[in-house]
Scaffold this active site. Structure first.
Site, PDB file in Angstrom:
ATOM      1  N   GLU A 164      -1.327  -5.213   8.605  1.00 23.16           N
ATOM      2  CA  GLU A 164      -0.247  -4.859   9.674  1.00 23.16           C
ATOM      3  C   GLU A 164      -0.840  -5.109  11.137  1.00 23.16           C
ATOM      4  OE1 GLU A 164       0.322  -0.579   8.904  1.00 23.16           O
ATOM      5  OE2 GLU A 164       1.084  -1.161   6.946  1.00 23.16           O
ATOM      6  N   ASP A 192      -1.064  -5.912  -0.128  1.00 26.55           N
ATOM      7  CA  ASP A 192      -1.523  -5.445   1.207  1.00 26.55           C
ATOM      8  C   ASP A 192      -2.952  -5.257   1.299  1.00 26.55           C
ATOM      9  OD1 ASP A 192       0.509  -4.826   2.977  1.00 26.55           O
ATOM     10  OD2 ASP A 192       1.294  -3.145   1.975  1.00 26.55           O
ATOM     11  N   LYS A 222      -0.987  -9.243   2.880  1.00 29.15           N
ATOM     12  CA  LYS A 222      -0.200  -8.703   3.846  1.00 29.15           C
ATOM     13  C   LYS A 222      -1.120  -7.837   4.734  1.00 29.15           C
ATOM     14  CE  LYS A 222       3.248  -5.765   3.770  1.00 29.15           C
ATOM     15  NZ  LYS A 222       2.709  -4.763   4.151  1.00 29.15           N
ATOM     16  N   ASP A 253       0.685  -1.345   0.106  1.00 31.20           N
ATOM     17  CA  ASP A 253      -0.080   0.008  -0.104  1.00 31.20           C
ATOM     18  C   ASP A 253       0.962   1.150  -0.008  1.00 31.20           C
ATOM     19  OD1 ASP A 253       0.696  -0.174   2.622  1.00 31.20           O
ATOM     20  OD2 ASP A 253      -1.076   0.277   3.222  1.00 31.20           O
ATOM     21  N   SER A 254       2.266   0.957  -0.154  1.00 31.51           N
ATOM     22  CA  SER A 254       3.104   2.225  -0.234  1.00 31.51           C
ATOM     23  C   SER A 254       2.678   2.853  -1.641  1.00 31.51           C
ATOM     24  CB  SER A 254       4.625   1.792  -0.365  1.00 31.51           C
ATOM     25  OG  SER A 254       4.779   0.383  -1.248  1.00 31.51           O
ATOM     26  N   GLU A 313       9.602  -4.251  10.193  1.00 33.43           N
ATOM     27  CA  GLU A 313      10.018  -2.906   9.714  1.00 33.43           C
ATOM     28  C   GLU A 313      10.489  -2.132  10.595  1.00 33.43           C
ATOM     29  OE1 GLU A 313       7.088  -1.046   6.985  1.00 33.43           O
ATOM     30  OE2 GLU A 313       8.489   0.846   6.912  1.00 33.43           O
TER      31      GLU A 313
HETATM   32  O1  KIV Z   1       3.484  -1.181   1.641  1.00 35.70           O
HETATM   33  C1  KIV Z   1       4.742  -1.379   1.458  1.00 35.70           C
HETATM   34  O2  KIV Z   1       5.590  -1.303   0.341  1.00 35.70           O
HETATM   35  C2  KIV Z   1       5.291  -2.303   2.597  1.00 35.70           C
HETATM   36  C3  KIV Z   1       6.732  -2.586   2.678  1.00 35.70           C
HETATM   37  C4  KIV Z   1       7.406  -1.507   2.972  1.00 35.70           C
HETATM   38  C5  KIV Z   1       7.070  -3.553   3.385  1.00 35.70           C
HETATM   39  O3  KIV Z   1       4.514  -2.722   3.471  1.00 35.70           O
END
Ligand code: KIV
Length: 275
Positions: free
Chosen positions: A125, A93, A123, A54-55, A192
């Site tokens: 958090e 994410d 993924k 989600d970056s 992280e």
């Molecule tokens: O969203 C993302 O790119 C991430 C990584 C930095 C682990 O969660």
């Protein structure tokens, strides 16, 4: 590292394969990607895991944080990555507030990422507090990667993007979080921005692989953001990142050369004659 064509791999990377890599002490390489061409390039380079992080919100969509990213954003970009048909495992994410409200909403969102987006895993958090959701997802056949330490979706609660678990209490809580995720059925966990000795301890304690970013060299693997690796994020390089190329400068120079040729009347389609 030399480039590896996708077909050079004996077979596609799987969630269980990552566990075997940990057991064989073979480092896991994970990189983010958000569209078909970048996923294809990462796969051709031989990475093991492509994370549709989600970056996305910050490095592609121009938001100031990951919080505005929606499930529709993630499904669209995950589907674009999946269309690269990579040997690398595609992990997507779960955006902010798609897994916190109820396990049912989490199942619906994860289902979309797998069924519409084509991801092989999701993924999310959090540690102990999200373990019940991880258990529900894993129980429904959705492979889950955990993510602890600096969790960007909690940036306002954490008071900024800073190293986590620096004191003894924080370290013990983080170890407990990781054990809770493993117990709940997570197949791997991202660490992280935590102290390297703590990441080493977690890596030695867990049976599932750890994948670090700003967590030192002892993790079972490392993850980096595509734009940070390639110099596509402007001049700022996060402390946990390493830039391997200045692709931004190459792109800027190429577009400037095209603009010059249009303006001086020499532009013509076709291969460019080198000066
Ligand atoms: O969203 C993302 O790119 C991430 C990584 C930095 C682990 O969660």
């Amino acid at each position: 590292m030399s480039a590896m064509a996708p077909n050079d791999r004996a077979r596609a990377v799987t969630t269980t394969g990552l566990r075997s890599m940990k057991e064989a002490a073979r480092p896991i390489v994970m990189v983010t990607a958000y569209d078909t061409p970048s996923a294809r390039l990462a796969d051709e380079a031989g990475v093991d895991v492509i994370l549709v992080g989600d970056s996305l919100g910050m490095v592609v969509l121009g938001h100031a944080s990951t919080l505005p990213v929606t499930i529709d954003d993630m499904v669209r970009h995950t589907a674009a990555v999946a269309r690269a048909h990579t040997s690398a495992l595609v992990v997507a994410d779960m955006p902010f507030m798609t897994f916190q409200i109820s396990a049912e909403e989490a199942l619906r969102a994860a289902g979309r990422l797998l069924a519409e987006g084509g991801a092989a895993a999701v993924k999310l958090e959090g540690g102990t507090r999200v373990a019940p959701v991880v258990e529900r997802l894993a129980g429904a056949g959705v492979p889950v990667m955990g993510h602890v330490g600096l969790t960007p979706q909690s940036v306002h609660q954490l008071g900024g993007y800073r190293v986590q678990a620096k004191d003894d209490a924080g370290a013990e809580a983080l170890v407990a979080d990781c054990l809770a995720l493993q117990e709940a059925g997570a197949f791997a966990v991202v660490l992280e921005c935590i102290p390297a000795p703590l990441a080493a301890r977690v890596t030695a304690t867990l049976d599932i692989p750890t994948i670090g970013i700003g967590a030192g060299p002892a993790c079972d693997g490392q993850v980096q953001v595509f734009h940070d690796l390639l110099g596509l994020g402007g001049d700022f390089v996060p402390r946990h990142a390493r830039r391997y190329a200045d692709v931004g400068a190459v792109v800027r120079d190429a577009i400037a050369a095209y603009a010059d040729e249009v303006r001086d009347g020499t532009f013509a389609p076709g291969p460019r004659e080198e000066a």
